[in-house]
Design a protein around this motif. Structure first.
Motif, short mmCIF file in Angstrom:
data_model
loop_
_atom_site.label_atom_id
_atom_site.label_comp_id
_atom_site.label_asym_id
_atom_site.label_seq_id
_atom_site.Cartn_x
_atom_site.Cartn_y
_atom_site.Cartn_z
N GLN A 140 -5.68 17.50 -12.82
CA GLN A 140 -4.84 16.39 -12.40
C GLN A 140 -2.81 17.60 -11.92
OE1 GLN A 140 -4.55 13.52 -14.89
NE2 GLN A 140 -6.91 12.80 -13.99
N THR A 141 -3.51 18.20 -12.40
CA THR A 141 -1.67 19.45 -12.23
C THR A 141 -2.23 20.49 -11.54
OG1 THR A 141 -2.35 20.38 -13.91
CG2 THR A 141 -1.46 18.46 -14.53
N PRO A 142 -0.61 21.01 -11.36
CA PRO A 142 -0.51 21.82 -10.34
C PRO A 142 -1.49 23.36 -11.03
CG PRO A 142 1.57 20.71 -10.60
CD PRO A 142 -0.05 20.54 -11.21
N GLN A 143 -1.56 23.44 -12.06
CA GLN A 143 -2.06 24.40 -12.75
C GLN A 143 -3.19 24.30 -12.31
OE1 GLN A 143 0.88 22.88 -14.23
NE2 GLN A 143 1.87 24.11 -14.87
N ALA A 144 -3.95 23.32 -13.01
CA ALA A 144 -5.36 22.44 -13.36
C ALA A 144 -6.18 23.46 -11.30
CB ALA A 144 -5.70 21.48 -13.29
N ILE A 145 -4.97 22.46 -10.48
CA ILE A 145 -5.66 22.93 -9.57
C ILE A 145 -5.83 24.00 -8.85
CG2 ILE A 145 -4.94 22.59 -6.78
CD1 ILE A 145 -4.19 19.85 -7.70
N LYS A 172 1.03 -1.35 0.16
CA LYS A 172 -0.36 0.01 -0.04
C LYS A 172 0.66 1.27 0.25
CE LYS A 172 -3.67 0.16 3.12
NZ LYS A 172 -4.10 -0.06 4.09
N GLY A 173 0.73 2.31 -0.39
CA GLY A 173 0.87 3.00 -0.93
C GLY A 173 0.18 4.85 -1.95
N PRO A 174 1.05 5.77 -1.35
CA PRO A 174 0.55 6.02 -2.44
C PRO A 174 0.98 6.11 -3.90
CG PRO A 174 2.14 8.13 -1.61
CD PRO A 174 1.50 6.24 -0.82
N LYS A 175 1.87 4.70 -4.30
CA LYS A 175 2.27 4.81 -5.46
C LYS A 175 1.53 3.98 -6.87
CE LYS A 175 2.72 0.13 -4.77
NZ LYS A 175 1.64 -0.45 -5.64
N ASP A 176 0.12 4.22 -6.42
CA ASP A 176 -0.25 3.73 -7.70
C ASP A 176 -1.32 4.76 -8.17
OD1 ASP A 176 -0.64 1.22 -6.82
OD2 ASP A 176 -2.94 0.97 -5.30
N GLN A 177 -0.69 6.15 -7.40
CA GLN A 177 -1.29 7.74 -8.22
C GLN A 177 0.31 7.35 -9.45
OE1 GLN A 177 -3.54 9.53 -8.17
NE2 GLN A 177 -4.14 8.47 -6.26
N PRO A 178 -0.43 7.58 -10.55
CA PRO A 178 0.55 8.00 -11.79
C PRO A 178 2.33 8.48 -11.31
CG PRO A 178 -0.89 8.34 -12.54
CD PRO A 178 -1.12 7.93 -11.09
N ASN A 179 1.74 9.99 -11.02
CA ASN A 179 3.70 10.34 -11.08
C ASN A 179 3.18 10.78 -9.58
OD1 ASN A 179 1.42 12.44 -10.61
ND2 ASN A 179 0.70 12.93 -12.84
N PRO A 180 4.70 12.03 -9.94
CA PRO A 180 5.28 11.59 -8.40
C PRO A 180 3.92 13.26 -7.22
CG PRO A 180 7.23 11.51 -9.12
CD PRO A 180 5.21 11.71 -10.60
N PHE A 181 3.50 14.41 -8.58
CA PHE A 181 2.96 15.54 -7.81
C PHE A 181 1.25 14.25 -7.83
CE2 PHE A 181 -1.24 18.01 -9.05
CZ PHE A 181 -0.57 19.16 -7.86
N ARG A 182 0.59 14.04 -7.71
CA ARG A 182 -0.35 12.88 -6.79
C ARG A 182 0.09 11.90 -6.25
NH1 ARG A 182 -4.92 11.35 -12.59
NH2 ARG A 182 -4.82 9.72 -11.09
N SER A 183 0.96 11.43 -6.28
CA SER A 183 1.43 10.99 -4.61
C SER A 183 1.58 11.64 -3.51
CB SER A 183 2.91 10.33 -5.31
OG SER A 183 2.80 9.36 -5.75
#
Ligand code: SF4
Length: 230
Positions: free
Chosen positions: A76-81, A38-49
């Motif tokens: 899904q990105t810093p800009q979008a958030i 388990k862990g945030p590794k399921d997220q597809p990139n470091p930002f989402r982790s």
């Protein structure tokens, strides 16, 4: 845990030979790092982790997953958030709790990433800990799960087991993490988090540790202090 027991073993640490033995026993009895860990590794990139890890503060895994899913469905990105109204973010991440504070930190983190890091999540602890909302635990989790570094991330289970056994000492998870890193042999850093976590969940339980049948009880400072106090 009574104050007297705390006092008896609080200043005791295992010797380096005992630390080696403890890890060897954990290696034998507990599962190590696996692809499904388990862990945030399921997220597809470091930002989402990083975002997922930040949302996990004082939140159950299932609620963090719901909040992450809802947020990443709309940005899904810093800009979008940063384009989103605070209220929209807060509503999305509400399942994870502390949503107003987390919304503020999330926006600060996105802003910092864009202004100071060219939008790229740092891959080292020092850089990660500069991100608003990311402390030592999150930084270590992201380093371990997302960047594949040999790091023992310290959560509540690892903190408890480390302090009880005498493997490491620390009043806070962050202090324990540093002491654990200083005292652990290199070979144990890759799987240490996973062994200690599983051990804390199945044997060294918070309220009712299974000391009588524990395979570490001949080493454990807590167990020895408990015997001495009887
Ligand atoms: S002897 Fe008890 S306190 Fe010590 S590690 Fe085992 S279960 Fe935990």
């Amino acid at each position: 845990m009574s104050q007297s027991k705390k006092a008896v073993f609080a200043d005791q640490l295992l010797t380096s030979g005992e630390v080696e033995e403890l890890y060897r026993l954990l290696e034998t009895h507990m599962p190590g790092r696996t692809p499904t860990a388990k862990g945030p590794k399921d997220q597809p990139n470091p930002f989402r982790s990083c975002v997922s890890c930040m949302l996990s503060a004082q939140s159950r895994d299932e609620n963090t997953a719901k909040a992450s899913q809802a947020l990443f469905a709309i940005a899904q990105t810093p800009q979008a958030i940063l384009m989103l109204e605070d209220e929209v973010i807060a509503a999305a991440i509400k399942p994870a709790g502390l949503y107003n504070m987390k919304t503020r930190n999330l926006k600060k983190m996105c802003q910092y990433l864009l202004e100071e890091c060219d939008g790229v999540v740092p891959s080292n602890r020092e850089g990660l800990m500069k991100l608003p909302g990311i402390g030592r635990k999150c930084a270590d989790i992201v380093m371990s799960f997302t960047f594949g570094e040999d790091v023992i991330a310290v959560d509540t289970h690892v903190h408890r087991v480390s302090n009880r056994t005498g493997l490491a000492q620390g009043k806070t998870e962050a202090h324990t993490a540093q002491n654990l890193e200083d005292r652990s042999p290199d070979w144990a850093l890759r799987d240490g988090h996973f062994w200690l976590l599983e051990f804390g969940k199945t044997v060294c339980l918070s309220r009712t540790p299974k000391c009588d049948t524990c395979f570490l009880n001949h080493l454990c400072k807590f167990h020895k202090a408990s015997g001495a106090a009887k």
